[in-house]
Scaffold this motif. Structure first.
Motif, PDB file in Angstrom:
ATOM      1  N   ALA A  38       0.836  -1.206   0.000  1.00 44.04           N
ATOM      2  CA  ALA A  38       0.000   0.000   0.000  1.00 44.04           C
ATOM      3  C   ALA A  38       0.869   1.254   0.000  1.00 44.04           C
ATOM      4  CB  ALA A  38      -0.925  -0.009   1.214  1.00 44.04           C
ATOM      5  N   ASN A  39       1.923   1.270   0.802  1.00 45.56           N
ATOM      6  CA  ASN A  39       2.830   2.419   0.828  1.00 45.56           C
ATOM      7  C   ASN A  39       3.507   2.622  -0.531  1.00 45.56           C
ATOM      8  OD1 ASN A  39       2.263   2.976   3.472  1.00 45.56           O
ATOM      9  ND2 ASN A  39       4.139   2.067   4.289  1.00 45.56           N
ATOM     10  N   THR A  41       2.395   1.698  -3.450  1.00 50.59           N
ATOM     11  CA  THR A  41       1.390   2.188  -4.390  1.00 50.59           C
ATOM     12  C   THR A  41       1.161   3.686  -4.195  1.00 50.59           C
ATOM     13  OG1 THR A  41       0.320   0.035  -4.536  1.00 50.59           O
ATOM     14  CG2 THR A  41      -1.022   1.940  -5.130  1.00 50.59           C
ATOM     15  N   GLU A  42       1.124   4.119  -2.944  1.00 47.90           N
ATOM     16  CA  GLU A  42       0.947   5.544  -2.655  1.00 47.90           C
ATOM     17  C   GLU A  42       2.122   6.363  -3.196  1.00 47.90           C
ATOM     18  OE1 GLU A  42       0.672   8.412   1.268  1.00 47.90           O
ATOM     19  OE2 GLU A  42      -0.027   6.344   1.433  1.00 47.90           O
ATOM     20  N   VAL A  43       3.337   5.873  -2.985  1.00 47.95           N
ATOM     21  CA  VAL A  43       4.532   6.568  -3.487  1.00 47.95           C
ATOM     22  C   VAL A  43       4.514   6.626  -5.011  1.00 47.95           C
ATOM     23  CG1 VAL A  43       7.049   6.391  -3.713  1.00 47.95           C
ATOM     24  CG2 VAL A  43       5.972   6.107  -1.476  1.00 47.95           C
ATOM     25  N   ASN A  45       1.903   6.532  -6.991  1.00 50.95           N
ATOM     26  CA  ASN A  45       0.863   7.476  -7.415  1.00 50.95           C
ATOM     27  C   ASN A  45       1.341   8.924  -7.278  1.00 50.95           C
ATOM     28  OD1 ASN A  45      -0.850   5.362  -8.023  1.00 50.95           O
ATOM     29  ND2 ASN A  45      -1.962   5.477  -6.091  1.00 50.95           N
ATOM     30  N   LYS A  46       2.021   9.236  -6.174  1.00 52.19           N
ATOM     31  CA  LYS A  46       2.534  10.593  -5.979  1.00 52.19           C
ATOM     32  C   LYS A  46       3.604  10.920  -7.016  1.00 52.19           C
ATOM     33  CE  LYS A  46       1.569  11.018  -1.063  1.00 52.19           C
ATOM     34  NZ  LYS A  46       2.134  11.092   0.302  1.00 52.19           N
ATOM     35  N   ARG A  69       6.578  -3.353  -7.555  1.00 53.83           N
ATOM     36  CA  ARG A  69       5.186  -3.614  -7.179  1.00 53.83           C
ATOM     37  C   ARG A  69       4.622  -4.790  -7.977  1.00 53.83           C
ATOM     38  NH1 ARG A  69       0.712   0.953  -7.952  1.00 53.83           N
ATOM     39  NH2 ARG A  69       1.347   0.567 -10.079  1.00 53.83           N
TER      40      ARG A  69
END
Length: 127
Positions: A38-39, A41-43, A45-46, A69
């Protein structure tokens, strides 16, 4: 007169405490793996959002994170199939403690790799 020999089983039987320990290790590794996924994926996306605003940002780093990923997804799917026994047409069999231990070790190894990548991304972003 035929003499039947007894076949003794030399298989190791894990104690309930050992099995519980292995299962807990596996659960912890799996939860940590999902958290890192999840982390990551967040990175990603940013970084993708920033890449649109700042095209000069390192696309190599972004590609590497996306590949990591994908590797994580592949590993998780392989482990899940291994746990259910559905690959190669095998009938479902419960996982053995050794199998769970090896899964936990693999996930821990990937967790360390993810931590290294995320730390590098955060360090670069702060610079």
């Amino acid at each position: 007169m035929m003499h039947q020999e007894e076949v003794s089983s030399s298989a190791y039987e894990a104690s309930p405490a050992e099995v519980q320990s292995v299962i807990l290790d596996w659960v912890k590794a799996t939860e940590a793996f999902h958290h890192r996924y999840a982390n990551l994926t967040e990175v990603i996306n940013k970084m993708q959002a920033n890449a649109r605003r700042h095209p000069a940002q390192s696309k190599t780093r972004l590609r590497k994170l996306i590949m990591l990923r994908q590797h994580m997804s592949d590993v998780l799917m392989t482990l899940l199939l291994d746990m259910t026994g559905e690959k190669s047409g095998r009938s479902a069999q419960p996982s053995k403690p050794g199998q769970l231990r090896s899964h936990a070790c693999l996930l821990d190894e990937l967790n360390r790799e993810i931590d290294t990548e995320l730390t590098q991304v955060i360090t670069v972003a702060q610079a």
